[in-house]
Design a protein around this motif. Sequence first.
Motif, PDB file in Angstrom:
ATOM      1  N   ASP A 103     -15.765 -26.653 -13.543  1.00 16.93           N
ATOM      2  CA  ASP A 103     -17.151 -26.770 -13.999  1.00 16.93           C
ATOM      3  C   ASP A 103     -18.043 -25.658 -13.457  1.00 16.93           C
ATOM      4  O   ASP A 103     -19.262 -25.701 -13.628  1.00 16.93           O
ATOM      5  N   ASN A 104     -17.429 -24.662 -12.838  1.00 11.99           N
ATOM      6  CA  ASN A 104     -18.190 -23.560 -12.245  1.00 11.99           C
ATOM      7  C   ASN A 104     -18.283 -22.411 -13.237  1.00 11.99           C
ATOM      8  O   ASN A 104     -17.270 -21.846 -13.651  1.00 11.99           O
ATOM      9  N   ASP A 105     -19.488 -22.059 -13.636  1.00 12.73           N
ATOM     10  CA  ASP A 105     -19.695 -21.024 -14.643  1.00 12.73           C
ATOM     11  C   ASP A 105     -19.118 -19.671 -14.238  1.00 12.73           C
ATOM     12  O   ASP A 105     -18.799 -18.842 -15.103  1.00 12.73           O
ATOM     13  N   ASN A 106     -18.972 -19.429 -12.955  1.00 15.13           N
ATOM     14  CA  ASN A 106     -18.444 -18.148 -12.477  1.00 15.13           C
ATOM     15  C   ASN A 106     -16.979 -17.948 -12.837  1.00 15.13           C
ATOM     16  O   ASN A 106     -16.479 -16.820 -12.801  1.00 15.13           O
ATOM     17  N   PHE A 107     -16.287 -19.031 -13.195  1.00 15.31           N
ATOM     18  CA  PHE A 107     -14.858 -18.924 -13.456  1.00 15.31           C
ATOM     19  C   PHE A 107     -14.487 -19.373 -14.871  1.00 15.31           C
ATOM     20  O   PHE A 107     -13.342 -19.721 -15.140  1.00 15.31           O
ATOM     21  N   LYS A 108     -15.455 -19.336 -15.785  1.00 11.96           N
ATOM     22  CA  LYS A 108     -15.197 -19.732 -17.173  1.00 11.96           C
ATOM     23  C   LYS A 108     -14.845 -18.548 -18.070  1.00 11.96           C
ATOM     24  O   LYS A 108     -14.474 -18.732 -19.230  1.00 11.96           O
ATOM     25  N   ALA A 109     -14.955 -17.335 -17.527  1.00 10.41           N
ATOM     26  CA  ALA A 109     -14.588 -16.125 -18.274  1.00 10.41           C
ATOM     27  C   ALA A 109     -13.233 -15.628 -17.759  1.00 10.41           C
ATOM     28  O   ALA A 109     -12.854 -15.883 -16.608  1.00 10.41           O
ATOM     29  N   PRO A 110     -12.492 -14.892 -18.599  1.00 14.87           N
ATOM     30  CA  PRO A 110     -11.175 -14.396 -18.166  1.00 14.87           C
ATOM     31  C   PRO A 110     -11.271 -13.451 -16.966  1.00 14.87           C
ATOM     32  O   PRO A 110     -12.192 -12.649 -16.855  1.00 14.87           O
ATOM     33  N   ILE A 111     -10.294 -13.579 -16.089  1.00 12.33           N
ATOM     34  CA  ILE A 111     -10.134 -12.704 -14.932  1.00 12.33           C
ATOM     35  C   ILE A 111      -8.721 -12.128 -14.998  1.00 12.33           C
ATOM     36  O   ILE A 111      -7.766 -12.844 -15.318  1.00 12.33           O
ATOM     37  N   ALA A 112      -8.569 -10.851 -14.695  1.00 16.07           N
ATOM     38  CA  ALA A 112      -7.247 -10.220 -14.717  1.00 16.07           C
ATOM     39  C   ALA A 112      -6.337 -10.864 -13.675  1.00 16.07           C
ATOM     40  O   ALA A 112      -6.721 -11.026 -12.516  1.00 16.07           O
ATOM     41  N   HIS A 113      -5.120 -11.215 -14.095  1.00 21.89           N
ATOM     42  CA  HIS A 113      -4.164 -11.930 -13.234  1.00 21.89           C
ATOM     43  C   HIS A 113      -2.809 -11.255 -13.391  1.00 21.89           C
ATOM     44  O   HIS A 113      -2.282 -11.142 -14.496  1.00 21.89           O
ATOM     45  N   ARG A 114      -2.229 -10.778 -12.287  1.00 23.07           N
ATOM     46  CA  ARG A 114      -1.030  -9.925 -12.343  1.00 23.07           C
ATOM     47  C   ARG A 114       0.228 -10.696 -12.739  1.00 23.07           C
ATOM     48  O   ARG A 114       0.460 -11.820 -12.292  1.00 23.07           O
ATOM     49  N   ALA A 115       1.034 -10.054 -13.576  1.00 21.65           N
ATOM     50  CA  ALA A 115       2.341 -10.575 -13.982  1.00 21.65           C
ATOM     51  C   ALA A 115       3.354  -9.443 -13.909  1.00 21.65           C
ATOM     52  O   ALA A 115       3.199  -8.417 -14.573  1.00 21.65           O
ATOM     53  N   ILE A 116       4.398  -9.613 -13.100  1.00 16.97           N
ATOM     54  CA  ILE A 116       5.441  -8.601 -12.921  1.00 16.97           C
ATOM     55  C   ILE A 116       6.730  -9.107 -13.553  1.00 16.97           C
ATOM     56  O   ILE A 116       7.148 -10.241 -13.304  1.00 16.97           O
ATOM     57  N   GLY A 117       7.357  -8.273 -14.374  1.00 18.23           N
ATOM     58  CA  GLY A 117       8.595  -8.658 -15.031  1.00 18.23           C
ATOM     59  C   GLY A 117       9.812  -8.092 -14.332  1.00 18.23           C
ATOM     60  O   GLY A 117       9.718  -7.450 -13.278  1.00 18.23           O
ATOM     61  N   VAL A 118      10.984  -8.286 -14.925  1.00 21.84           N
ATOM     62  CA  VAL A 118      12.215  -7.748 -14.352  1.00 21.84           C
ATOM     63  C   VAL A 118      12.273  -6.236 -14.520  1.00 21.84           C
ATOM     64  O   VAL A 118      12.987  -5.550 -13.778  1.00 21.84           O
ATOM     65  N   VAL A 119      11.563  -5.702 -15.501  1.00 20.13           N
ATOM     66  CA  VAL A 119      11.361  -4.257 -15.634  1.00 20.13           C
ATOM     67  C   VAL A 119       9.960  -3.952 -15.119  1.00 20.13           C
ATOM     68  O   VAL A 119       8.988  -4.529 -15.588  1.00 20.13           O
ATOM     69  N   TYR A 120       9.873  -3.052 -14.156  1.00 20.13           N
ATOM     70  CA  TYR A 120       8.600  -2.862 -13.462  1.00 20.13           C
ATOM     71  C   TYR A 120       8.394  -1.393 -13.106  1.00 20.13           C
ATOM     72  O   TYR A 120       9.312  -0.723 -12.640  1.00 20.13           O
ATOM     73  N   HIS A 121       7.172  -0.919 -13.349  1.00 20.75           N
ATOM     74  CA  HIS A 121       6.748   0.421 -12.956  1.00 20.75           C
ATOM     75  C   HIS A 121       5.430   0.281 -12.205  1.00 20.75           C
ATOM     76  O   HIS A 121       4.360   0.274 -12.821  1.00 20.75           O
ATOM     77  N   PRO A 122       5.502   0.169 -10.880  1.00 24.42           N
ATOM     78  CA  PRO A 122       4.282  -0.068 -10.093  1.00 24.42           C
ATOM     79  C   PRO A 122       3.198   0.959 -10.342  1.00 24.42           C
ATOM     80  O   PRO A 122       2.009   0.625 -10.316  1.00 24.42           O
ATOM     81  N   GLU A 123       3.600   2.194 -10.599  1.00 28.93           N
ATOM     82  CA  GLU A 123       2.613   3.255 -10.781  1.00 28.93           C
ATOM     83  C   GLU A 123       1.783   3.096 -12.049  1.00 28.93           C
ATOM     84  O   GLU A 123       0.706   3.683 -12.175  1.00 28.93           O
ATOM     85  N   TYR A 124       2.280   2.275 -12.988  1.00 27.20           N
ATOM     86  CA  TYR A 124       1.563   2.079 -14.245  1.00 27.20           C
ATOM     87  C   TYR A 124       1.077   0.640 -14.430  1.00 27.20           C
ATOM     88  O   TYR A 124       0.669   0.252 -15.528  1.00 27.20           O
ATOM     89  N   GLU A 125       1.120  -0.174 -13.384  1.00 26.59           N
ATOM     90  CA  GLU A 125       0.903  -1.602 -13.586  1.00 26.59           C
ATOM     91  C   GLU A 125      -0.500  -1.932 -14.080  1.00 26.59           C
ATOM     92  O   GLU A 125      -0.697  -2.952 -14.735  1.00 26.59           O
ATOM     93  N   SER A 126      -1.481  -1.096 -13.802  1.00 29.54           N
ATOM     94  CA  SER A 126      -2.843  -1.388 -14.272  1.00 29.54           C
ATOM     95  C   SER A 126      -2.933  -1.363 -15.797  1.00 29.54           C
ATOM     96  O   SER A 126      -3.844  -1.934 -16.385  1.00 29.54           O
ATOM     97  N   ILE A 127      -1.957  -0.708 -16.436  1.00 29.07           N
ATOM     98  CA  ILE A 127      -1.974  -0.591 -17.905  1.00 29.07           C
ATOM     99  C   ILE A 127      -1.468  -1.862 -18.579  1.00 29.07           C
ATOM    100  O   ILE A 127      -2.013  -2.301 -19.590  1.00 29.07           O
ATOM    101  N   GLY A 128      -0.413  -2.477 -18.017  1.00 28.70           N
ATOM    102  CA  GLY A 128       0.188  -3.589 -18.752  1.00 28.70           C
ATOM    103  C   GLY A 128       0.640  -4.779 -17.942  1.00 28.70           C
ATOM    104  O   GLY A 128       1.364  -5.639 -18.457  1.00 28.70           O
TER     105      GLY A 128
END
Length: 436
Positions: free
Chosen positions: A368-393
């Motif tokens: 019920d807190n309005d501060n958390f009703k909008a999307p926030i970026a949340h990290r997901a790492i797969g079995v294929v991973y490129h840390p240097e590009y993670e901000s992209i996908g």
Amino acid sequence: MDTTGHKISILKDLGKKLKTDKDLDLLIDKLADSRLVLLGEASHGTYEFYTWRAAISKRLIEEHGFDFIAVEGDWPDFYQVNRYIKQYNTEYKNAKDVLKNFNRWPTWMWANWETEALIKWLHNYNKNITTNNRIGMYGLDVYSLWESMVTIVDYLKVNDPSLLPTANKAFSCFEPFGDEAGMAYARFLHRFAPKTCENEVVDLLQDILRNATHYNSDLEASLNIEQNAHIAKNAEQYYRSIISADQNSWNIRDHHMMDTLRRLLTFHGTNSKAIIWEHNTHVGDARATDMHQEGLVNVGQLVREELPNLNPKIIGFGSYKGSVMAGKEWGAIMQKMTVPSAEKNSWEYLLHKTGNGDQLLFMDTLRDNDNFKAPIAHRAIGVVYHPEYESIGNYVPSIMPERYDAFIHIENSKALHSMHVHTDKTQLPETYPWAF
């Protein structure tokens, strides 16, 4: 106060320190009335995600009578785990031996010492329980087309030869594609469609379902043969759709996992209780992410929509930085990779800035807190991973209080400890092509 600072202040007051198993007490109490607990992970290669899920699962089994654990893994391989922990046979001397079956890339996802420890615990726990009440462990995934077909044919040779013509017809349809049946079949359809094996596997499934009651040569024989038939049918559909890698193949996979879960709940009785281990992208409600706009569903969404009477609870996991086991590309050698500090203003960044370290949050306090009703970026790492590009996908926009019921944050995570298992590169990698 700026919005980011205000969010951090709110989270700081709500986060509960997480250091020992005792710190799970409040969470376990809140899960006591659920018959379906879904435990996520932000990667398939993080030590803490496996060990905290194991700690939660053990307490739910011991204190609240949960019946089985179902995971994001192949049915045939985990059926061997299930038989080992229930002591149905003596084919395997120990948990390490049974995990040698897990030779599909990424092998580290289940052939690791963290999983070995849980399997050993389940095996020992079941020694003091009557046969009908022993705790099970099963795979929910759809990838094991070839293994399931082989299992069906071998079983019918002994137990129901009358269905061998139907089984052999389905098997022979896939046989030209060899041990790489799934991907070879998909490539063939891409080039030579519309020839498919759909009718053959549907006919086989229908025949097996009609005869399922005759397959009870042991406690779970009919469940196993029926499930392998469903895998053959759904895997054929999955591989047929995979050539486009659109939402259709994702949805086929998650619907299959949901259907398998239903089958397991039915098998274990009207009051059965289940624990699910899958990636956050499968258990965190898809409607609270941008997956929904893309037409994707997942297990978390489906259990809330279709099984509300089981009071499902979803626990998400994440970390601020650390290391992880992953590969640079499909089929690549596994590597211990650095997980960089989370992006500014991401969910992981906000929790890091609270200064609470490893912590547990209950999301109902934020709904019920309005501060958390909008999307926030949340990290997901797969079995294929490129840390240097993670901000992209590697960040999924998420309305966090709607995606999960609780969340476990690890400040500095470590890569899990993999076993050295030979990788069968003729098999389609688990999670392909989605990485989760």
